[in-house]
Motif scaffolding. Structure first.
Motif: not given
Length: 168
Positions: A29-34, A60-73, A88-91
C-alpha cells in the motif's frame, strides 16, 4: 497477479477482502494511514489459507485493515500454513467470534512476521484479542498491541490473552 509479482496499491478506501491464499506475492500500500482495506464485516480483511500450498510466502505492507468479522479464527488477518510478512500495518476494529485472533491469527507457520505495526481495538471470543499464535514460530518486532479485548463464548468457555494468545 502471478507468483513473484509485487502489486502496488494507491491510497484510498477499498471495501473488499484480500485473498492471498496459494500465492507468493507482495501487496504494498502507498501509506498505512491512507490505504485502507475495509472488510465491512464480510470476512477476514486478509486471507492467507494454504493447507495445500504450505510453501507459499507473501507480504502485506502499508495498509490499515479494519472492520473485518469472522466466525472463526483471524478477524483482521487469517494465516493458516505458509509464511506471511506483515509490515507497516494498522490492524483495528476487527472481530473473531467462536475462536481466536480478533486482529491476527497465525497457525502452522514457521516464517511469518509482524513488524512496525499497530494492532488495536480488536475483539475475540474467547482468545487472542490482538494476536493468536498457534503451533508457529514467528517474530513480532517494533509493534504496538493495545486496547484489544476478549470475551467468553456464548457457552461460557474461558477467555484469555487480550493482547496475545500463544498455543503450542
Amino acid at each position: 497477479s502471478n507468483n513473484g509479482d509485487s502489486v502496488f496499491v494507491n491510497s484510498g478506501i477499498y471495501n473488499e477482502i484480500i485473498d492471498l491464499s496459494g500465492k507468493s506475492i507482495h501487496v504494498i500500500g502507498e501509506d498505512r494511514n491512507s490505504t485502507i482495506i475495509d472488510a465491512n464485516q464480510q470476512g477476514p480483511g486478509v486471507r492467507f489459507d494454504n493447507p495445500n500450498s504450505q510453501n507459499s510466502s507473501s507480504a502485506i505492507i502499508g495498509f490499515t485493515i479494519k472492520n473485518a468479522y469472522r466466525n472463526g479464527d483471524g478477524g483482521g488477518i487469517y494465516v493458516y500454513y505458509g509464511d506471511l510478512i506483515m509490515s507497516d500495518l494498522i490492524i483495528e476494529n476487527n472481530e473473531a467470534v467462536a475462536n481466536e485472533g480478533g486482529g491476527i491469527s497465525i497457525e502452522n507457520s514457521n516464517g511469518s512476521s509482524i513488524s512496525r505495526s499497530i494492532i488495536k481495538n480488536n475483539l475475540s471470543r474467547p482468545r487472542g484479542g490482538g494476536v493468536n499464535i498457534g503451533y508457529s514460530n514467528i517474530s513480532i518486532s517494533n509493534t504496538i498491541i493495545t486496547g484489544n479485548q476478549i470475551y467468553p463464548t456464548s457457552n461460557g468457555s474461558g477467555a484469555s490473552g487480550a493482547g496475545i494468545y500463544i498455543d503450542h
